[in-house]
Design an enzyme around this catalytic site. Structure first.
Site, mmCIF file in Angstrom:
data_model
loop_
_atom_site.group_PDB
_atom_site.id
_atom_site.type_symbol
_atom_site.label_atom_id
_atom_site.label_comp_id
_atom_site.label_asym_id
_atom_site.label_seq_id
_atom_site.Cartn_x
_atom_site.Cartn_y
_atom_site.Cartn_z
ATOM 1 N N CYS A 246 0.744 -1.295 -0.166
ATOM 2 C CA CYS A 246 0.136 -0.025 0.164
ATOM 3 C C CYS A 246 0.920 1.192 0.026
ATOM 4 O O CYS A 246 0.436 2.300 -0.540
ATOM 5 C CB CYS A 246 -0.941 -0.091 1.199
ATOM 6 S SG CYS A 246 -2.357 -1.317 1.064
ATOM 7 N N CYS A 410 14.288 9.340 -6.894
ATOM 8 C CA CYS A 410 12.736 8.872 -6.479
ATOM 9 C C CYS A 410 12.686 9.265 -5.088
ATOM 10 O O CYS A 410 13.209 10.080 -4.538
ATOM 11 C CB CYS A 410 12.817 7.293 -7.072
ATOM 12 S SG CYS A 410 13.865 6.465 -5.802
#
Lengths: 453, 100
Positions: A246, A410
């Protein structure tokens, strides 16, 4: 200027004071709940003594029970018998996250006798959108304690036991043994195999839910004659790079809410022998929240040569599940380390040495993430478009200039390494770097006003 | 051409991401050969699989963690790779979810 400093000082002071008050408040709440638990225990002991002469408290309903549970008591298939059965059943919820919050809430509100909560983790801000028992007050607190506090407000008559630990092969059997029905509300593959095997060994029904992004899945294992177990369906764990959690893939709170509520429903049905319907065993419910579509799939029966649930199992005691799956038993991202050190920059090195020079800063996150926050000079080049080489065309001009460095960035510094590695294979002579720790490191070391998620 | 095989392919819980993000599509397979799931997978790999193939196929079958349903029934009940496709069959590929 002086006025600004004064305001800054006052803001800082207030922040500190509020934080101090919160800490105080949390300490007092903790003390209160301890005392309340103590009081409840004393009352229970007193009651128990009183009731030894009559029936014990889970053999009959008192007036509070009747008023509290009246709307389910009048259900024809539920009734007093069902309520008493529920009162005599102990449920264990593993994982107090997006699935564990709603399922524990409904089980407890319905009047289950004993509820065990397992979670090793602490409450953080990114939990709130789906883990609806935790509140602002409980940031930093153990999830099991925070959930217990909230649950006690809903129904003070049920016994709640907290197991603040990471379930593993050493402790699982001992804990599961104390309960009748187990709910898998976890977030990782290793714990799913562990729970499956432990439930097969102890012959406990397992209500297994999962959710990601806009999808959910639900089934019941180890219930009834021919019901397959998790291993019958998935004898081999999935390759780690096909598993999304998640934290990386995202999830809508209402999706975990749907699946968690259904887990509570199936757990109640299992405890009550079906409740006049049919338990979701041997079937898989698929919920596509995007289309609001439910689908029911008929699953295979038991695998005759299943490693754990067949008559001649290979696995007769719990194994090392992290090793078996090649993945950790949590949904926390582990730091990758695949790029040579000389191709890795710290955020400080980037800011102080590279920023002024000619370079392209490629942020390899998904566009939705790039939209949340970004460094001003960065280009969004999703990892996918690097791995499939479509970036070559997009940066055709820039790439001609061999002096120009290529810097990959990132969120945490894992995908940026994959991207850098891929680009280095094509351009081994070029200056290709990733930024260690990604935007999280940028927040902690360079600019703490930069958001983290 | 008559005799062509028309079936529906569906993808769920993320499996669609490997196939242009299309969740449901009708496909027509030529009647030149007998179609089983085995050669359907091959056909899919050659014709519609867009992302890294190893995330969908391993050897001649689907990778661990993907369930295959034929008309809403687990393919293991129907012969797996050897199941012979029928007109209007619905084949659903589901990635298993692990989040919570």
């Amino acid at each position: 200027m002086a006025a600004e400093t004064k305001i800054d000082d006052e803001i800082e002071k207030l922040r500190q004071e509020i934080q101090e008050l919160r800490r105080n408040c949390a300490a007092k709440e903790k003390r209160l709940s301890e005392l309340e638990a103590q009081q409840q225990k004393q009352n229970e002991q007193a009651n128990a003594q009183q009731q030894q002469t009559s029936a014990s408290s889970d053999q009959m309903l008192n007036n509070d029970d009747i008023a509290r549970y009246s709307r389910q008591l009048i259900l024809p298939n539920f009734g007093v018998k069902g309520q008493l059965k529920l009162k005599q059943t102990a449920f264990l919820i593993v994982g107090m996250g997006g699935l564990g919050c709603p399922s524990s809430q409904y089980l407890l509100a319905a009047g289950c006798g004993r509820l065990g909560l397992v979670d090793y983790d602490e409450v953080e801000r990114s939990n709130f959108h789906r883990q609806t028992l935790h509140t602002e007050m409980s940031i930093g607190m153990a999830k099991v304690e925070s959930a217990k506090q909230a649950l006690q407000q809903i129904n003070p008559h049920c016994q709640i036991e907290c197991h603040r630990l990471l379930l593993n092969s050493e402790n699982a059997l001992e804990i599961l043994r104390q309960y009748d029905v187990v709910l898998d509300c976890t977030d990782n593959v290793a714990t799913r195999y562990l729970l499956n095997d432990a439930c097969v060994m102890l012959n406990k029904p397992l209500i297994s839910g999962s959710a990601l992004q806009m999808d959910g899945q639900l089934t019941v294992y180890n219930y009834g004659e021919n019901c397959p177990c998790y291993r019958c369906l998935y004898p081999v764990p999935p390759p780690p790079d096909t598993v999304t959690n998640c934290g990386d893939g995202g999830v809508l709170g209402a999706i975990t809410g749907v699946i968690g509520s259904l887990q509570a429903l199936e757990a109640i049905k299992v405890a009550l022998g079906g409740l006049g319907g049919e338990v979701l065993a041997g079937r898989l419910l698929i919920f596509d929240g995007g289309r609001c579509q439910f689908r029911n799939i008929r699953l295979r029966s038991k695998r005759a040569d299943c490693d754990v649930c067949s008559p001649k199992p290979m696995i007769t005691q719990l194994i090392d599940y992290e090793q078996f799956c090649g993945m950790h038993a949590s949904d926390k991202d582990m730091a990758l380390n695949i790029l040579p050190l000389e191709n890795r920059l710290t955020v400080e090195e980037y800011k102080n040495e590279v920023l002024q020079r000619k370079h392209i800063l490629m942020d390899v996150r998904q566009p939705a993430e790039f939209e949340i926050c970004r460094l001003p000079n960065s280009e969004n080049v999703p990892l996918k478009t690097i791995l499939n080489d479509s970036y070559l065309q997009r940066f055709e001009e820039e790439l001609k200039d061999e002096e120009r460095g290529i810097i990959l960035l990132c969120r945490r510094g894992n995908d940026s390494q994959l991207a850098a590695q891929h680009i280095l294979q094509r351009f081994p002579q070029r200056a290709v770097f990733d930024i260690k720790g990604g935007l999280h490191a940028w927040h902690f070391k360079i600019d703490n006003s930069f958001p983290i998620y | 051409m008559t005799g062509d095989l028309k079936i529906v392919l569906e993808f769920s819980a993320g499996a669609e991401l490997l196939f242009d993000n299309i969740k449901k599509r009708e496909i027509t397979l030529p009647s030149t050969e007998k179609w089983t799931i085995r050669n359907l997978l091959k056909w899919m790999k050659e014709n519609i699989l867009r992302e890294r193939p190893e995330l969908f196929i391993q050897g001649d079958t689907v990778r661990p963690g993907i369930l295959v349903l034929i008309n809403d029934t687990d393919w293991e009940l129907l012969g797996e790779l050897d199941y012979e496709l029928q007109q209007k069959d619905n084949i659903l590929f589901i990635s298993t979810l692990h989040g919570g």
